[in-house]
Design a protein around this motif. Structure first.
Motif, PDB file in Angstrom:
ATOM      1  N   LEU A 255       8.769  -6.499  -7.710  1.00 52.53           N
ATOM      2  CA  LEU A 255       9.844  -5.648  -7.201  1.00 52.53           C
ATOM      3  C   LEU A 255       9.600  -5.291  -5.732  1.00 52.53           C
ATOM      4  O   LEU A 255      10.514  -5.362  -4.903  1.00 52.53           O
ATOM      5  CB  LEU A 255       9.948  -4.372  -8.048  1.00 52.53           C
ATOM      6  CG  LEU A 255      10.998  -3.356  -7.616  1.00 52.53           C
ATOM      7  CD1 LEU A 255      12.394  -3.947  -7.776  1.00 52.53           C
ATOM      8  CD2 LEU A 255      10.863  -2.088  -8.444  1.00 52.53           C
ATOM      9  N   VAL A 256       8.366  -4.948  -5.387  1.00 56.53           N
ATOM     10  CA  VAL A 256       8.024  -4.603  -4.006  1.00 56.53           C
ATOM     11  C   VAL A 256       8.198  -5.827  -3.108  1.00 56.53           C
ATOM     12  O   VAL A 256       8.740  -5.732  -2.007  1.00 56.53           O
ATOM     13  CB  VAL A 256       6.592  -4.033  -3.902  1.00 56.53           C
ATOM     14  CG1 VAL A 256       6.196  -3.812  -2.448  1.00 56.53           C
ATOM     15  CG2 VAL A 256       6.478  -2.737  -4.688  1.00 56.53           C
TER      16      VAL A 256
ATOM     17  N   ILE B  24       4.945   3.266  -6.926  1.00 55.81           N
ATOM     18  CA  ILE B  24       5.673   2.032  -7.245  1.00 55.81           C
ATOM     19  C   ILE B  24       4.647   0.912  -7.324  1.00 55.81           C
ATOM     20  O   ILE B  24       4.077   0.508  -6.315  1.00 55.81           O
ATOM     21  CB  ILE B  24       6.745   1.734  -6.179  1.00 55.81           C
ATOM     22  CG1 ILE B  24       7.691   2.916  -6.060  1.00 55.81           C
ATOM     23  CG2 ILE B  24       7.490   0.443  -6.496  1.00 55.81           C
ATOM     24  CD1 ILE B  24       8.567   2.883  -4.821  1.00 55.81           C
ATOM     25  N   THR B  25       4.400   0.406  -8.525  1.00 52.67           N
ATOM     26  CA  THR B  25       3.310  -0.546  -8.723  1.00 52.67           C
ATOM     27  C   THR B  25       3.763  -1.929  -9.182  1.00 52.67           C
ATOM     28  O   THR B  25       2.935  -2.802  -9.382  1.00 52.67           O
ATOM     29  CB  THR B  25       2.312   0.014  -9.754  1.00 52.67           C
ATOM     30  OG1 THR B  25       3.008   0.268 -10.977  1.00 52.67           O
ATOM     31  CG2 THR B  25       1.660   1.294  -9.241  1.00 52.67           C
TER      32      THR B  25
ATOM     33  N   ARG C 165       0.840  -1.214   0.000  1.00 50.56           N
ATOM     34  CA  ARG C 165       0.000   0.000   0.000  1.00 50.56           C
ATOM     35  C   ARG C 165       0.869   1.256   0.000  1.00 50.56           C
ATOM     36  O   ARG C 165       0.595   2.210  -0.735  1.00 50.56           O
ATOM     37  CB  ARG C 165      -0.935   0.007   1.217  1.00 50.56           C
ATOM     38  CG  ARG C 165      -2.187  -0.809   1.037  1.00 50.56           C
ATOM     39  CD  ARG C 165      -3.220  -0.536   2.129  1.00 50.56           C
ATOM     40  NE  ARG C 165      -2.722  -0.704   3.483  1.00 50.56           N
ATOM     41  CZ  ARG C 165      -2.622  -1.872   4.115  1.00 50.56           C
ATOM     42  NH1 ARG C 165      -2.973  -2.981   3.506  1.00 50.56           N
ATOM     43  NH2 ARG C 165      -2.176  -1.926   5.345  1.00 50.56           N
ATOM     44  N   ILE C 166       1.915   1.243   0.825  1.00 44.82           N
ATOM     45  CA  ILE C 166       2.794   2.417   0.893  1.00 44.82           C
ATOM     46  C   ILE C 166       3.532   2.604  -0.435  1.00 44.82           C
ATOM     47  O   ILE C 166       3.668   3.731  -0.926  1.00 44.82           O
ATOM     48  CB  ILE C 166       3.779   2.280   2.081  1.00 44.82           C
ATOM     49  CG1 ILE C 166       3.004   2.400   3.403  1.00 44.82           C
ATOM     50  CG2 ILE C 166       4.884   3.323   2.003  1.00 44.82           C
ATOM     51  CD1 ILE C 166       3.815   2.048   4.630  1.00 44.82           C
TER      52      ILE C 166
END
Length: 193
Positions: free
Chosen positions: A172-173, A167-168, A160-161
């Motif tokens: 990667l997240v 950053i979608t 969410r952050i």
């Protein structure tokens, strides 16, 4: 007749007002909270092998029977500690991040918030529990579920952050999140030395 010997007095004089009697659920929660807090102290101070349900009961000032009622086994107690500590660490990190504006600033603040909360007794307790699971088959069987729930919850927050920062790319997240968690645990262990 008063419910407790230390009933509060009114401003009008000597009339004592009885304190509200706590419900069974409140008393149960208080006992569990005391046991978990005592277990955190024992694990931080004495390590896993020396932390017994009897020692925790003594530390919490709970009868042995009361301890066994709430936590029939050491593993039950330790899993409850891991869940409680995980929840509190997450709440502490979340509170620190709420003071930072959303978007890229909050995304950048993730590392600092995680590191700040990784240096306390609670994080060390969680690390002690993780390390102990290597030699305790019952704990090893139950701890992954706790760790996975925590990781999923934290990842959802990280995602969410990240999205609020633009950053979608989820893979990667996820990779950043996994590396971030591992690095923080490693750095927390390094603090011990």
């Amino acid at each position: 007749m008063l419910d407790t010997p230390d009933a509060s007095r009114t401003q009008e004089g000597d009339k004592a007002q009885p304190r509200r009697r706590r419900s069974q659920a409140e008393r149960t929660e208080e006992t569990r909270r005391r046991a978990i807090a005592a277990a955190v102290r024992c694990l931080s101070r004495d390590v896993y092998a020396a932390t017994t349900t009897i020692r925790v009961a003594e530390e919490a000032k709970i009868s042995r029977g009361g301890m066994l009622h709430h936590f029939p086994t050491k593993t039950d107690l330790i899993v409850a500690v891991a869940e409680d500590v995980s929840r509190r660490l997450h709440e502490q990190r979340k509170a620190r991040l709420m003071d930072v504006p959303s978007g890229i600033e909050r995304f950048r603040a993730l590392t600092g918030a995680t590191w700040e909360t990784s240096q306390g007794a609670e994080e060390m307790t969680l690390l002690e529990i993780m390390m102990a699971s290597r030699g305790d088959a019952e704990l090893a069987g139950r701890l992954p579920d706790v760790a996975q729930r925590l990781d999923d919850y934290q990842y959802d927050g990280t995602l969410r952050i990240a999205r609020s920062a633009g950053i979608t790319t989820e893979p990667l997240v996820k990779a950043m999140h996994t590396l971030h968690q591992a690095a923080m645990r490693g750095l927390a262990i390094e603090l011990l030395f």
